[in-house]
Design an enzyme around this catalytic site. Structure first.
Site, PDB file in Angstrom:
ATOM      1  N   GLY A  68      41.920  21.421 -36.095  1.00 25.12           N
ATOM      2  CA  GLY A  68      42.623  22.569 -35.532  1.00 25.12           C
ATOM      3  C   GLY A  68      42.261  22.730 -34.064  1.00 25.12           C
ATOM      4  O   GLY A  68      41.354  22.068 -33.560  1.00 25.12           O
ATOM      5  N   GLY A 115      42.091  20.564 -39.782  1.00 27.29           N
ATOM      6  CA  GLY A 115      43.498  20.972 -39.856  1.00 27.29           C
ATOM      7  C   GLY A 115      44.454  19.814 -40.081  1.00 27.29           C
ATOM      8  O   GLY A 115      45.510  19.976 -40.693  1.00 27.29           O
ATOM      9  N   GLU A 138      33.120  20.409 -40.909  1.00 29.83           N
ATOM     10  CA  GLU A 138      32.990  21.817 -40.503  1.00 29.83           C
ATOM     11  C   GLU A 138      31.579  22.389 -40.609  1.00 29.83           C
ATOM     12  O   GLU A 138      31.202  23.258 -39.817  1.00 29.83           O
ATOM     13  CB  GLU A 138      33.959  22.691 -41.328  1.00 29.83           C
ATOM     14  N   ASP A 146      37.808  23.997 -44.863  1.00 33.50           N
ATOM     15  CA  ASP A 146      38.927  24.861 -45.267  1.00 33.50           C
ATOM     16  C   ASP A 146      40.203  24.040 -45.451  1.00 33.50           C
ATOM     17  O   ASP A 146      40.142  22.924 -45.938  1.00 33.50           O
ATOM     18  CB  ASP A 146      39.099  26.020 -44.263  1.00 33.50           C
TER      19      ASP A 146
END
Length: 347
Positions: A68, A115, A138, A146
């Site tokens: 992301g 992402g 992460e 996520d």
């Protein structure tokens, strides 16, 4: 075809295929809010369009997508306006891809993380070339795996998903295929021919039969057995203890433990619980759980500290708070998973 997204993402109808190309190579195709919204619109339209039999997602440049747009998230959060809506839209998109009614082919040539994983690995066909690398890193930046990792990683055999979540380590295409993350592997040089055939037939299964090249797994049997043994434990502390006991004589255990000790203790505790819980949750429930965690992470300390150390003051050592696993209280972990009331993620 214009579904928005500006110069960051391109949409084309090529024969029977709806083709999506990520076009931010200079930013390693990091996923932005505009890209998420545009892809969601395109999928909504193409799912109802009888002329589109298959969707293919690919990318320009040397990365599929390195995650992301972390710097934007950091700056917005620091300014007191964490971009919660970006994540809400991104997580809804991840769930849409998971339930998409037509074949959804991700063609991954280069690195895919964070992402980028969310817009590729929930599709029906995850096709990787020899240039592909996968990671969910992460926990190393004080965040958590996520974009549906709690749905994706628990299903991998031999505790491989938990290992990936708690270390953030990269794997290549052979391990991805062996573990079930990838569904197919093809040669990088065959990508254009693969796309040409897919446009003509609209049937990824038959086309992939002609291009599939079996990739050998990179991790040897002793390593896979060690992962299964150490990470199949009733608690995170038991994982650490298991690695610690073996570290004196086993290079894999020593290296893995050293890696985990550089990660945010809070992130490790949250990721352990999240991946464990995901085993019995639907994709929608996983995304609801991740959105709860996300809201607390963006209001916490370690995420901003992790980004500072990795990106702002490149290469400096993050000062995690708390600084050790045993200093992270059970009640604090619990708080990450508490309901959000009227702010819950709605489909």
């Amino acid at each position: 075809m214009d579904f928005g997204g500006g110069d960051e993402i391109r949409f084309e109808r090529l024969g029977r295929a709806g083709v999506v190309t990520l076009t931010r190579p200079q930013a390693l195709n990091a996923v932005t809010h505009r890209m998420v919204q545009a892809l969601d619109k395109a999928l909504h339209a193409w799912e109802r369009d009888d002329g589109v039999e298959v969707v293919l997602v690919k990318a320009e440049g040397r990365a599929f997508s390195a995650g992301g747009d972390i710097l934007h998230i950091y700056e917005a959060g620091r300014a007191g306006k964490p971009p919660v809506e970006f994540f809400a839209d991104e997580y809804r998109l991840n769930a849409r891809i998971n339930s998409f009614k037509k074949p959804y082919v991700a063609l991954i040539d280069g690195i895919v993380m964070g992402g980028g994983v969310g817009i590729s690995f929930h599709g029906s066909h995850r096709v990787m070339t020899e240039n592909a690398q996968f990671a969910m890193p992460e926990v190393g930046i004080g965040f958590f795996p996520d974009v549906g990792a709690s749905h994706l990683l628990p299903d991998l055999g031999g505790c491989f998903g938990m290992y990936l979540a708690l270390t953030g380590n990269r794997i290549r295409y052979g391990d991805a295929l062996w573990s079930g993350l990838a569904t197919h592997t093809i040669k990088a040089e065959d990508q254009a021919s693969f796309l040409d055939r897919l446009m003509l037939t609209g049937d990824p299964e038959s086309v992939l039969r002609g291009f599939f090249v079996q990739a050998r797994r990179e991790s040897d049997r002793p390593t896979l057995e060690a992962i299964s043994r150490h990470f199949n434990q009733p608690s995170l502390q038991d994982v650490v203890d298991s690695l610690d006991r073996a570290a004196g004589t086993d290079e894999f255990a020593a290296k893995t433990l050293a890696t985990m000790r550089t990660r945010s203790p809070t992130s490790l505790r949250v990721a352990w619980r999240q991946i464990s819980a995901g085993l019995t949750l639907s994709m929608d429930d996983c995304m609801k759980m991740e959105f709860r965690i996300l809201n607390r992470m963006l209001a916490g300390h370690d995420f901003y500290e992790g980004i500072r150390a990795a990106i702002i003051d490149k290469g400096s050592k993050p000062q995690w708070r708390p600084a050790s696993l045993d200093a992270v209280a059970e009640a604090d972990v619990e708080a990450y998973f508490a309901p959000l009331g009227e702010r819950e993620l709605e489909a």
